[in-house]
Scaffold this active site. Structure first.
Site, PDB file in Angstrom:
ATOM      1  N   LEU A 110       0.831  -1.214   0.000  1.00  0.00           N
ATOM      2  CA  LEU A 110       0.000   0.000   0.000  1.00  0.00           C
ATOM      3  C   LEU A 110       0.865   1.263   0.000  1.00  0.00           C
ATOM      4  O   LEU A 110       0.796   2.095   0.897  1.00  0.00           O
ATOM      5  CB  LEU A 110      -0.981   0.002   1.190  1.00  0.00           C
ATOM      6  CG  LEU A 110      -1.977  -1.158   1.212  1.00  0.00           C
ATOM      7  CD1 LEU A 110      -2.934  -1.025   2.395  1.00  0.00           C
ATOM      8  CD2 LEU A 110      -2.766  -1.255  -0.095  1.00  0.00           C
ATOM      9  N   ALA A 120       3.906  -6.259  -8.244  1.00  0.00           N
ATOM     10  CA  ALA A 120       4.345  -5.161  -7.371  1.00  0.00           C
ATOM     11  C   ALA A 120       5.561  -4.464  -7.956  1.00  0.00           C
ATOM     12  O   ALA A 120       6.535  -5.108  -8.339  1.00  0.00           O
ATOM     13  CB  ALA A 120       4.681  -5.715  -5.980  1.00  0.00           C
ATOM     14  N   THR A 171       7.763  -5.119 -18.653  1.00  0.00           N
ATOM     15  CA  THR A 171       7.302  -4.008 -19.490  1.00  0.00           C
ATOM     16  C   THR A 171       8.123  -3.912 -20.774  1.00  0.00           C
ATOM     17  O   THR A 171       9.309  -4.290 -20.790  1.00  0.00           O
ATOM     18  CB  THR A 171       7.423  -2.683 -18.704  1.00  0.00           C
ATOM     19  OG1 THR A 171       7.352  -1.588 -19.605  1.00  0.00           O
ATOM     20  CG2 THR A 171       8.755  -2.568 -17.959  1.00  0.00           C
ATOM     21  N   GLU A 215       9.321  -1.322 -21.777  1.00  0.00           N
ATOM     22  CA  GLU A 215      10.326  -0.259 -21.591  1.00  0.00           C
ATOM     23  C   GLU A 215      11.732  -0.807 -21.387  1.00  0.00           C
ATOM     24  O   GLU A 215      12.709  -0.079 -21.524  1.00  0.00           O
ATOM     25  CB  GLU A 215       9.939   0.639 -20.412  1.00  0.00           C
ATOM     26  CG  GLU A 215       8.584   1.259 -20.620  1.00  0.00           C
ATOM     27  CD  GLU A 215       8.336   2.493 -19.773  1.00  0.00           C
ATOM     28  OE1 GLU A 215       9.294   3.161 -19.383  1.00  0.00           O
ATOM     29  OE2 GLU A 215       7.157   2.772 -19.521  1.00  0.00           O
ATOM     30  N   TYR A 274      13.622   3.640 -13.870  1.00  0.00           N
ATOM     31  CA  TYR A 274      12.513   2.682 -13.762  1.00  0.00           C
ATOM     32  C   TYR A 274      12.776   1.466 -14.648  1.00  0.00           C
ATOM     33  O   TYR A 274      12.776   0.322 -14.186  1.00  0.00           O
ATOM     34  CB  TYR A 274      11.183   3.352 -14.145  1.00  0.00           C
ATOM     35  CG  TYR A 274      10.093   2.345 -14.500  1.00  0.00           C
ATOM     36  CD1 TYR A 274       9.572   1.485 -13.542  1.00  0.00           C
ATOM     37  CD2 TYR A 274       9.607   2.241 -15.808  1.00  0.00           C
ATOM     38  CE1 TYR A 274       8.580   0.548 -13.870  1.00  0.00           C
ATOM     39  CE2 TYR A 274       8.628   1.316 -16.140  1.00  0.00           C
ATOM     40  CZ  TYR A 274       8.117   0.473 -15.172  1.00  0.00           C
ATOM     41  OH  TYR A 274       7.157  -0.454 -15.500  1.00  0.00           O
ATOM     42  N   PRO A 330      -0.370  19.066 -19.478  1.00  0.00           N
ATOM     43  CA  PRO A 330       1.067  19.193 -19.734  1.00  0.00           C
ATOM     44  C   PRO A 330       1.614  18.107 -20.659  1.00  0.00           C
ATOM     45  O   PRO A 330       1.761  16.954 -20.265  1.00  0.00           O
ATOM     46  CB  PRO A 330       1.677  19.054 -18.325  1.00  0.00           C
ATOM     47  CG  PRO A 330       0.693  18.237 -17.551  1.00  0.00           C
ATOM     48  CD  PRO A 330      -0.664  18.493 -18.150  1.00  0.00           C
TER      49      PRO A 330
HETATM   50  P1  NAD Z   1       0.881   0.658  -9.896  1.00  0.00           P
HETATM   51  O1  NAD Z   1       1.942   1.637  -9.555  1.00  0.00           O
HETATM   52  O2  NAD Z   1      -0.500   1.122 -10.191  1.00  0.00           O
HETATM   53  O3  NAD Z   1       0.731  -0.411  -8.713  1.00  0.00           O
HETATM   54  C1  NAD Z   1       1.844  -0.968  -8.068  1.00  0.00           C
HETATM   55  C2  NAD Z   1       1.328  -1.714  -6.840  1.00  0.00           C
HETATM   56  O4  NAD Z   1       2.459  -2.338  -6.201  1.00  0.00           O
HETATM   57  C3  NAD Z   1       0.686  -0.808  -5.780  1.00  0.00           C
HETATM   58  O5  NAD Z   1      -0.483  -1.415  -5.270  1.00  0.00           O
HETATM   59  C4  NAD Z   1       1.751  -0.696  -4.702  1.00  0.00           C
HETATM   60  O6  NAD Z   1       1.216  -0.479  -3.403  1.00  0.00           O
HETATM   61  C5  NAD Z   1       2.416  -2.056  -4.822  1.00  0.00           C
HETATM   62  N1  NAD Z   1       3.792  -2.047  -4.305  1.00  0.00           N
HETATM   63  C6  NAD Z   1       4.768  -1.158  -4.594  1.00  0.00           C
HETATM   64  N2  NAD Z   1       5.887  -1.476  -3.908  1.00  0.00           N
HETATM   65  C7  NAD Z   1       5.611  -2.608  -3.212  1.00  0.00           C
HETATM   66  C8  NAD Z   1       6.353  -3.425  -2.337  1.00  0.00           C
HETATM   67  N3  NAD Z   1       7.626  -3.151  -2.035  1.00  0.00           N
HETATM   68  N4  NAD Z   1       5.757  -4.522  -1.798  1.00  0.00           N
HETATM   69  C9  NAD Z   1       4.463  -4.816  -2.084  1.00  0.00           C
HETATM   70  N5  NAD Z   1       3.707  -4.058  -2.893  1.00  0.00           N
HETATM   71  C10 NAD Z   1       4.271  -2.970  -3.453  1.00  0.00           C
HETATM   72  O7  NAD Z   1       1.478  -0.194 -11.104  1.00  0.00           O
HETATM   73  P2  NAD Z   1       0.730  -0.855 -12.345  1.00  0.00           P
HETATM   74  O8  NAD Z   1       0.595   0.143 -13.422  1.00  0.00           O
HETATM   75  O9  NAD Z   1      -0.446  -1.596 -11.854  1.00  0.00           O
HETATM   76  O10 NAD Z   1       1.844  -1.897 -12.818  1.00  0.00           O
HETATM   77  C11 NAD Z   1       1.863  -3.230 -12.327  1.00  0.00           C
HETATM   78  C12 NAD Z   1       3.036  -3.962 -12.955  1.00  0.00           C
HETATM   79  O11 NAD Z   1       2.906  -3.964 -14.374  1.00  0.00           O
HETATM   80  C13 NAD Z   1       4.380  -3.328 -12.666  1.00  0.00           C
HETATM   81  O12 NAD Z   1       5.314  -4.362 -12.425  1.00  0.00           O
HETATM   82  C14 NAD Z   1       4.731  -2.577 -13.937  1.00  0.00           C
HETATM   83  O13 NAD Z   1       6.119  -2.483 -14.119  1.00  0.00           O
HETATM   84  C15 NAD Z   1       4.079  -3.464 -14.970  1.00  0.00           C
HETATM   85  N6  NAD Z   1       3.655  -2.798 -16.211  1.00  0.00           N
HETATM   86  C16 NAD Z   1       2.900  -1.663 -16.152  1.00  0.00           C
HETATM   87  C17 NAD Z   1       2.468  -1.072 -17.338  1.00  0.00           C
HETATM   88  C18 NAD Z   1       1.583   0.153 -17.324  1.00  0.00           C
HETATM   89  O14 NAD Z   1       1.325   0.733 -18.371  1.00  0.00           O
HETATM   90  N7  NAD Z   1       1.070   0.594 -16.190  1.00  0.00           N
HETATM   91  C19 NAD Z   1       2.823  -1.628 -18.568  1.00  0.00           C
HETATM   92  C20 NAD Z   1       3.598  -2.797 -18.587  1.00  0.00           C
HETATM   93  C21 NAD Z   1       4.000  -3.372 -17.402  1.00  0.00           C
HETATM   94  P1  TYD Z   2       3.423   7.631 -18.797  1.00  0.00           P
HETATM   95  O1  TYD Z   2       1.959   7.460 -18.664  1.00  0.00           O
HETATM   96  O2  TYD Z   2       4.175   8.233 -17.652  1.00  0.00           O
HETATM   97  O3  TYD Z   2       4.002   6.200 -19.179  1.00  0.00           O
HETATM   98  P2  TYD Z   2       5.509   5.763 -19.644  1.00  0.00           P
HETATM   99  O4  TYD Z   2       6.453   6.831 -19.304  1.00  0.00           O
HETATM  100  O5  TYD Z   2       5.704   4.546 -18.802  1.00  0.00           O
HETATM  101  O6  TYD Z   2       5.409   5.481 -21.108  1.00  0.00           O
HETATM  102  O7  TYD Z   2       3.720   8.499 -20.069  1.00  0.00           O
HETATM  103  C1  TYD Z   2       3.246   8.128 -21.347  1.00  0.00           C
HETATM  104  C2  TYD Z   2       3.777   9.137 -22.347  1.00  0.00           C
HETATM  105  O8  TYD Z   2       3.179  10.409 -22.081  1.00  0.00           O
HETATM  106  C3  TYD Z   2       5.280   9.361 -22.243  1.00  0.00           C
HETATM  107  O9  TYD Z   2       5.807   9.564 -23.564  1.00  0.00           O
HETATM  108  C4  TYD Z   2       5.407  10.636 -21.426  1.00  0.00           C
HETATM  109  C5  TYD Z   2       4.176  11.408 -21.815  1.00  0.00           C
HETATM  110  N1  TYD Z   2       3.618  12.304 -20.743  1.00  0.00           N
HETATM  111  C6  TYD Z   2       3.349  13.644 -21.025  1.00  0.00           C
HETATM  112  O10 TYD Z   2       3.560  14.122 -22.144  1.00  0.00           O
HETATM  113  N2  TYD Z   2       2.846  14.417 -20.011  1.00  0.00           N
HETATM  114  C7  TYD Z   2       2.604  13.950 -18.763  1.00  0.00           C
HETATM  115  O11 TYD Z   2       2.168  14.725 -17.871  1.00  0.00           O
HETATM  116  C8  TYD Z   2       2.865  12.557 -18.481  1.00  0.00           C
HETATM  117  C9  TYD Z   2       2.625  11.981 -17.145  1.00  0.00           C
HETATM  118  C10 TYD Z   2       3.373  11.771 -19.527  1.00  0.00           C
END
Ligand code: NAD
Ligand code: TYD
Length: 347
Positions: free
Chosen positions: A35, A82, A126, A128, A151, A206
């Site tokens: 959390l 996580a 990811t 990335e 990251y 932004p």
């Molecule tokens: P998020 O930031 O919304 O959620 C992360 C969750 O992990 C939160 O509930 C947080 O409390 C928990 N957490 C963080 N540190 C922790 C710890 N030390 N121990 C236990 N819990 C912990 O992230 P998300 O967008 O849901 O991403 C989930 C996973 O998917 C991540 O591994 C991320 O790298 C991967 N991912 C995300 C995206 C995206 O677009 N959001 C895309 C590809 C992969």
């Molecule tokens: P983001 O949602 O942070 O995901 P990621 O960096 O993991 O791809 O950003 C998506 C794209 O949007 C990225 O190219 C950065 C851009 N971005 C903005 O232009 N303005 C913003 O305020 C944010 C948060 C992201």
């Protein structure tokens, strides 16, 4: 079958838990989540009393927390969602938490999975980790790992540890690498929910740099379905890419949101670019489509409308998150960029 989901109170993890419980296939889920600012039990309010679901507050970066949950439950599978997940925080707030969770936390889960003879470990990674593309081409599973920000560097480090646990110790591991997700319950620091929230309040949107950075967008439910498929049918030691087949410049996404909300483009505000900003991500999902018959159920135009509607009808959820600590973060990140936005008060 009992599965451990870590990070289940976050965006993708909470969507995954809801999706699995809805299948009613006899699975039980334990959600281990620290959390952090991104974890929110409100995301799981509708299932919190389900007898198949247990929440445990704990930090995967702390060996003791991990050992405790493994001592209390016998898991058939572990899925690691996580993470510290926001690039801007890794650049502007600090990297320590990213190393502790994304790297040490992953290793703690791998060690416990091995010790407790878990049948399968799935790492949610990811796109990335592959770095940035030029104008042409797609990331495949054999694209070299070339992470460009803290990251993605910690996520790539975790992927290597997962690979090593499979190769050296015979733990059955699978890894998914997905593109940018969007949908309900995404924390409003990420592009799509941030733009929806700001536009609704007639605040500046932004856009970093020239707005021509390209991301591939996938609806979260399609990603979750793919993760579950890889868990059940993916080959051990393999990596599976997933994408939305919708790679477009950020400015196009922002304009689309404004159009759905009926807000003016004058809200768009170009601000100072993110340092080392990856120019283009695009994903080749053909392996998971071919080998596991994964198919997306959602096309972007419908899914973005559904997502905007969700944020409009869950304004209380959004406002809770946008108060308190979030205000300090927003001022820190976007206040600095106000100069680049010609004096506009972004914060
Ligand atoms: P998020 O930031 O919304 O959620 C992360 C969750 O992990 C939160 O509930 C947080 O409390 C928990 N957490 C963080 N540190 C922790 C710890 N030390 N121990 C236990 N819990 C912990 O992230 P998300 O967008 O849901 O991403 C989930 C996973 O998917 C991540 O591994 C991320 O790298 C991967 N991912 C995300 C995206 C995206 O677009 N959001 C895309 C590809 C992969
Ligand atoms: P983001 O949602 O942070 O995901 P990621 O960096 O993991 O791809 O950003 C998506 C794209 O949007 C990225 O190219 C950065 C851009 N971005 C903005 O232009 N303005 C913003 O305020 C944010 C948060 C992201």
């Amino acid at each position: 079958m009992k599965i451990l989901v870590t990070g289940g109170a976050g965006f993708i993890g909470s969507n995954y838990i809801r999706q699995v419980l809805a299948m009613e296939d006899g699975r039980e889920i334990v959600n281990l989540d620290a959390l952090t600012y991104a974890g929110n039990l409100e995301n799981l309010k509708d299932i919190q009393d389900d007898s198949r679901y247990t929440f445990v507050k704990g930090d995967i970066g702390q060996r003791g927390d991990v050992e405790r949950v493994f001592a209390e439950h016998r898991f058939d599978a572990v899925l690691n969602f996580a993470a510290e997940s926001h690039v801007d925080r890794s650049l502007h707030v600090g990297v320590d938490a990213f190393i502790a969770t994304n790297i040490q936390g992953t290793q703690n889960l791998l060690d416990a999975s091995r010790e407790h003879e878990v049948k399968r470990y799935l790492q949610v990674s990811t796109d990335e980790v592959y770095g940035s593309l030029g104008d042409e081409g797609y990331f495949t599973e054999t694209t070299p790992l070339e992470p460009n920000n803290p990251y993605s560097a910690t996520k790539a480090g975790a992927d290597c540890l997962v690979r090593a646990a499979g190769h050296s110790h015979g733990l059955e591991v699978v890894t998914t690498r997905c593109s940018n997700n969007f949908g309900p319950f995404q924390f409003p620091e990420k592009l799509i929910p941030l733009m929806i929230a700001n536009a609704q309040e007639d605040k500046p949107l932004p856009v970093y740099g020239d707005g021509l950075h390209v991301r591939d967008w996938i609806f979260v439910e399609d990603h979750c379905a793919g993760i579950d498929l890889v868990l059940r049918e993916g080959k051990a030691d393999e990596v599976y890419n997933m994408g939305g087949n919708y790679d477009v410049p950020n400015i196009e996404i922002v304009r689309n949101i404004l159009q759905i909300l009926g807000k003016p483009e004058s809200l768009i505000t170009y601000v100072e670019d993110r340092p080392g900003h990856d120019r283009r991500y695009a994903i080749d999902s053909s392996k998971i489509q071919r080998e596991l018959s994964w198919e997306r159920a959602y096309a972007f135009p419908q899914a973005i409308e559904k997502t905007v509607e969700w944020y409009l009808s869950n304004d209380g959820w959004l406002q809770n998150l946008r108060s308190g600590d979030y205000q300090d973060y927003y001022r820190m990140l976007y206040g600095e960029r106000s100069d680049a936005a010609e004096g506009l008060d972004l914060a």
